[in-house]
Scaffold this motif. Sequence first.
Motif, PDB file in Angstrom:
ATOM      1  N   ILE A  72       0.808  -1.077   0.022  1.00 25.17           N
ATOM      2  CA  ILE A  72       0.077   0.085  -0.288  1.00 25.17           C
ATOM      3  C   ILE A  72       0.964   1.453  -0.074  1.00 25.17           C
ATOM      4  O   ILE A  72       1.945   1.118   0.376  1.00 25.17           O
ATOM      5  CB  ILE A  72      -1.033  -0.180   1.241  1.00 25.17           C
ATOM      6  N   GLU A  97      -4.167   1.441  -2.599  1.00 28.36           N
ATOM      7  CA  GLU A  97      -3.525   0.424  -3.297  1.00 28.36           C
ATOM      8  C   GLU A  97      -2.263   0.909  -4.004  1.00 28.36           C
ATOM      9  O   GLU A  97      -2.141   1.957  -4.461  1.00 28.36           O
ATOM     10  CB  GLU A  97      -4.352  -0.216  -4.387  1.00 28.36           C
ATOM     11  N   HIS A 141      -7.378   1.694  -0.376  1.00 23.64           N
ATOM     12  CA  HIS A 141      -7.112   0.084   0.270  1.00 23.64           C
ATOM     13  C   HIS A 141      -8.524  -0.141   1.082  1.00 23.64           C
ATOM     14  O   HIS A 141      -8.848   0.420   2.208  1.00 23.64           O
ATOM     15  CB  HIS A 141      -6.000  -0.277   0.921  1.00 23.64           C
TER      16      HIS A 141
END
Length: 101
Positions: free
Chosen positions: A53, A67, A77
Motif C-alpha cells: 500500500i 492500493e 485500500h
Amino acid sequence: MSIKWVRRRAHVRRLSSGDSVQVAPSWVPVEDKGGDAKGASFHSACPVCDAPILSLRMPNGGWVHFERGIGLSRLKHPCFYIGEDIANVRDEATGDLFDDA
C-alpha cells in the motif's frame, strides 16, 4: 523515513457537548523517525492482509491509504475503510470535529 503500524484500542471519546461516543479499534501509522512531513508518502505492507500500500499523510495530520500498483494509485485500500460507513455528509455523533474555531 518509514512508518510502523500500531493497533489502537477501542475507547470512549468525550465530545465538547458532554456526550460520549464509542471509537472503534483501528490501525494507526506512526512515523519511525521524528519530523512533521505533511504530504509525505510511505510505501509499506498492510498490517491486515500484507498487500503493498501507499500511505499518504494529509495536510491536517490524517492519513489516507491507497492500493500500490500500476493504475491503482487512486483506489483506497479496503482494509482501512470496510464497515466505516463513509458518507458524503457529516456525522451528527461527532459534530465537535467540525466546530468553527
